[in-house]
Design an enzyme around this catalytic site. Structure first.
Site, PDB file in Angstrom:
ATOM      1  N   ARG A 244      -3.248  -3.471  -3.930  1.00 50.78           N
ATOM      2  CA  ARG A 244      -4.037  -2.253  -3.732  1.00 50.78           C
ATOM      3  C   ARG A 244      -5.289  -2.606  -2.944  1.00 50.78           C
ATOM      4  O   ARG A 244      -6.281  -3.036  -3.525  1.00 50.78           O
ATOM      5  CB  ARG A 244      -4.402  -1.663  -5.102  1.00 50.78           C
ATOM      6  CG  ARG A 244      -4.904  -0.224  -5.057  1.00 50.78           C
ATOM      7  CD  ARG A 244      -5.593   0.143  -6.360  1.00 50.78           C
ATOM      8  NE  ARG A 244      -6.912  -0.466  -6.432  1.00 50.78           N
ATOM      9  CZ  ARG A 244      -7.529  -0.797  -7.560  1.00 50.78           C
ATOM     10  NH1 ARG A 244      -6.972  -0.581  -8.717  1.00 50.78           N
ATOM     11  NH2 ARG A 244      -8.730  -1.359  -7.521  1.00 50.78           N
ATOM     12  N   HIS A 248      -9.073   2.078  -6.914  1.00 46.17           N
ATOM     13  CA  HIS A 248      -8.177   2.816  -7.819  1.00 46.17           C
ATOM     14  C   HIS A 248      -8.244   4.298  -7.476  1.00 46.17           C
ATOM     15  O   HIS A 248      -7.231   4.948  -7.261  1.00 46.17           O
ATOM     16  CB  HIS A 248      -8.573   2.574  -9.268  1.00 46.17           C
ATOM     17  CG  HIS A 248      -7.954   3.543 -10.226  1.00 46.17           C
ATOM     18  ND1 HIS A 248      -6.600   3.562 -10.473  1.00 46.17           N
ATOM     19  CD2 HIS A 248      -8.492   4.555 -10.951  1.00 46.17           C
ATOM     20  CE1 HIS A 248      -6.336   4.544 -11.335  1.00 46.17           C
ATOM     21  NE2 HIS A 248      -7.454   5.157 -11.632  1.00 46.17           N
ATOM     22  N   TYR A 257     -15.294  -5.949  -9.757  1.00 46.46           N
ATOM     23  CA  TYR A 257     -14.346  -6.752 -10.540  1.00 46.46           C
ATOM     24  C   TYR A 257     -13.401  -7.625  -9.714  1.00 46.46           C
ATOM     25  O   TYR A 257     -12.565  -8.305 -10.271  1.00 46.46           O
ATOM     26  CB  TYR A 257     -13.534  -5.864 -11.497  1.00 46.46           C
ATOM     27  CG  TYR A 257     -12.822  -4.693 -10.845  1.00 46.46           C
ATOM     28  CD1 TYR A 257     -11.590  -4.893 -10.208  1.00 46.46           C
ATOM     29  CD2 TYR A 257     -13.363  -3.415 -10.878  1.00 46.46           C
ATOM     30  CE1 TYR A 257     -10.941  -3.823  -9.608  1.00 46.46           C
ATOM     31  CE2 TYR A 257     -12.719  -2.345 -10.285  1.00 46.46           C
ATOM     32  CZ  TYR A 257     -11.514  -2.546  -9.657  1.00 46.46           C
ATOM     33  OH  TYR A 257     -10.870  -1.493  -9.069  1.00 46.46           O
TER      34      TYR A 257
END
Lengths: 345, 328
Positions: A244, A248, A257
């Site tokens: 990805r 998100h 993160y």
């Protein structure tokens, strides 16, 4: 891991797709990325609620969708597969309406073999197993392709649906899009297993790992699974390993993160670039063709966005529609109150 | 009426399934142990022999998948009648029932409906193990899109089940396990349906109204018999369906006496009885002559079967509540 199309655009053996299919796939990949850009921009302007981009996963989503027949097969999506939905017959306007908050205009049109996108993680898997079961019982032909992420593979619904699909030997193709992150949770915190496809063994059907950034590998593996399902061979689990690259969704900040070096590395394996290299070398793609394609895409997006903007916004009555086939007296009363409430004073 | 065959509640349910599977080849039955065994209560006994293993299916032990797959089956053109072995086990399928099955018509803006019936036995009084008797019907009332049906008599058991299977929307059909074999009554042969949202006044009396559904209706009838010995005439209203609720029928019954007791097997607080009381006070405040009382299970976890009499509503408690209400 099944790999056919290298990062440099060279293919192992011959291409499993025709030239037309390659060009169609590339156009759809470019459309997908342009839709990402537009919807992120609209979200930043406050005109779209929340949007989760496909960026980085285009080969996994589009390669698998291109192995399906929209007149025969069904797609049961999760929430990040709109390029597959478009390819299967969802008009671009309906897709824009989904994110621009017009739920009536977002509906799947009659005759299009798609279920609505699923917001609850993994909940679509038992639906897909049941739908595939119905195709089998009704001897309708066709298969069901269900999409879900590696995060969903931790849900109970994944286990229950896989087990049921195996026992009933239904024509189901399970497309596990392993993009390595469920919001901030990396795949190694999702499972101690090194391979999610191996879970298929536990359900009594085959599982494969493919390079999910490799259009040809995804297409060929999905096509094999479709043919197995059509001939009565039951379900297949395909783990598409991708990444990805985007966030998100528009409320997420991945910099909190994950290491930027990891993203840079993933961008080197961009799923679109390698198809572009392949097609250019084959003489079926060029900078001029791409430029014309992008113009066309821009105009398609403009049209879809304008069509949604020109639609009347659904009013208070809309929330009472399709709750039941017929409203109860109690709901009729609530509807009358809501209409009265919504009237300008 | 008397020439109608007498059936138990269980036989009436079975008759409805046999008849509807014969009438509509899209109808199928699925669930744990429903095929070869005929269900743990034998409700579906004989169905597999008659209609074959494609339409009467023993599934793996997974409530979420049974319900979730039923939604997919319905989208694919079948009419599933899913059995969840006990209503208490539907917690494992809660997401698939409320947020999925119940909302699918709404979410798809009418493109897909979910013509699914979920049958589930429930209720106490039979000393069953934990999770088997829980009366959690009110939890589903907060899931708009699903209808909730709870017959108490054999004729309604058949008529409401046929209505449920034919209803284009999902229906939770709750079977009173303690009445399965203990209650018998005349059942119209052939096509007999009972419309949803129509309550049934099963006993008439001028002094007080007892409102209930499912097995609690029979507790109320027994209480009404005892009250009559003391000269108190009680009506008993069987709601038959909680969603949709027959508000007009409820209010008409309340207006007869102006005194009401609501009885249910679920714990008191937040039970569907609270909804009944709230509805009555809003719609029939002027007719009330006494505060409405509720007789329900205690607000404790369901105790072991040997202790359930301390927990469940009883005839004695209903009689006491009715007397206090009449004498108010």
């Amino acid at each position: 891991m099944i790999e056919l199309l290298g990062v440099d655009g060279t293919v192992r053996g011959t291409s499993p797709m025709t030239s037309k299919q390659v060009v169609d796939a590339l156009r759809l990949m470019l459309l997908s990325r342009a839709v990402d850009d537009r919807l992120i921009k609209l979200q930043r302007m406050g005109r779209v609620g929340v949007y989760g981009p496909v960026h980085g996963q285009e080969a996994a989503v589009i390669g698998s969708a291109m192995a399906l027949d929209p007149h025969r097969d069904w797609i049961v999506p999760a929430s990040r597969e709109h390029p597959a939905m478009l390819r299967h017959g969802l008009p671009l306007m309906n897709m824009f309406a989904t994110y621009m908050g017009n739920f009536d205009a977002a509906a799947i049109p009659d005759g299009v073999r798609l279920l609505p996108r699923q917001q609850a993680i993994g909940a679509q898997l038992p639906h897909a197993a049941g739908l595939a079961w119905a195709l089998k019982l009704r001897r309708a032909g066709g298969v069901v392709a269900v999409y879900f992420g590696e995060g969903a593979s931790s849900e109970g619904d994944f286990h229950e649906a896989s087990n049921l699909a195996g026992v009933m030997r239904v024509p189901l193709v399970m497309l596990l899009i392993n993009n390595h992150y469920a919001i901030s949770t990396p795949v190694h915190r999702q499972t101690a297993a090194t391979e999610l496809a191996a879970r298929a063994d536990g359900y009594g059907f085959p599982g494969f790992v493919v390079d999910g950034n490799d259009l040809f590998a995804v297409y060929a593996t999905t096509l094999d699974a479709v043919n197995r399902a059509l001939s009565g061979g039951g379900p297949t689990l395909i783990e598409c390993r991708t990444y990805r690259i985007g966030f998100h969704n528009t409320s997420d900040n991945p910099k909190e993160y994950r290491d930027p070096a990891e993203v840079d590395e993933a961008e080197q394996r961009d799923p679109i670039e390698r198809v572009r290299r392949f097609a250019t070398r084959e003489g079926i793609w060029s900078a001029a063709i791409e430029s014309a394609a992008l113009d066309e895409i821009r105009s398609q997006i403009e049209t879809a966005q304008r069509q949604v903007e020109e639609l009347p916004r659904p009013g208070a009555a809309a929330i009472f529609e399709h709750v039941y086939e017929q409203l109860s007296p109690r709901l009729e009363q609530q509807k009358a109150e809501a209409l009265d409430d919504a009237r300008p004073s | 009426m008397s020439d109608q065959p007498e059936l138990s509640v269980l036989e009436a349910i079975r008759e409805a399934l046999f008849e509807e599977m014969g009438r509509d080849e899209r109808v199928m039955v699925l669930g744990m142990d429903v095929g070869r065994l005929g269900g743990v209560f034998r409700v579906t006994r004989g169905l597999m022999e008659r209609y074959g293993p494609e339409r009467v299916v023993d599934t793996p032990l997974a409530e979420g998948a049974i319900v979730g797959a039923s939604l997919g089956l319905a989208i694919g053109g079948m009419v599933p009648v899913a059995e969840v072995q006990f209503l208490g086990f539907t917690h494992q399928a809660f997401h698939q029932i409320g947020p999925q099955l119940a909302r699918y018509r709404f979410r798809s803006r009418g493109r897909f409906s979910a013509q699914v019936t979920i049958r589930a036995p429930f209720g106490g009084g039979t000393r069953t193990p934990e999770f088997h008797p829980d009366a959690i019907e009110a939890q589903f009332v907060q899931a708009p899109g699903v209808k909730i049906v709870c017959p108490a008599f054999p004729d309604d058991a058949k008529g409401l089940l046929l209505e449920a299977i034919r209803d284009p929307d999902p229906v939770l059909y709750l079977e009173p396990q303690r009445l399965y074999r203990s209650i018998r009554g005349p059942v119209p042969p052939g096509d007999h349906t009972v419309p949803f949202g129509s309550s049934r006044l099963v006993r008439e009396g001028k002094d007080v109204l007892l409102v209930a559904w499912s097995a609690a209706v029979h507790l109320c009838l027994e209480a009404a018999g005892l009250l009559a010995q003391d000269g108190v005439e009680a009506s008993v209203l069987d709601l038959r369906t909680l969603v949709p609720l027959d508000v007009a029928g409820l209010i008409a019954a309340v207006e007869q006496s102006g005194k009401v007791v609501v009885v249910h097997e679920a714990p008191l607080t937040g039970g569907f009885g609270a909804e009944i009381v709230a509805t009555i006070q809003q719609e029939a405040f002027g007719s009330l002559d006494a505060p409405i009382r509720r007789v329900a299970a205690r607000d404790t976890p369901y105790p072991p079967g040997s202790m359930e009499d301390y927990f469940l509503p009883s005839v004695r408690r209903i009689v006491a509540a009715a007397r206090a209400t009449v004498e108010y």
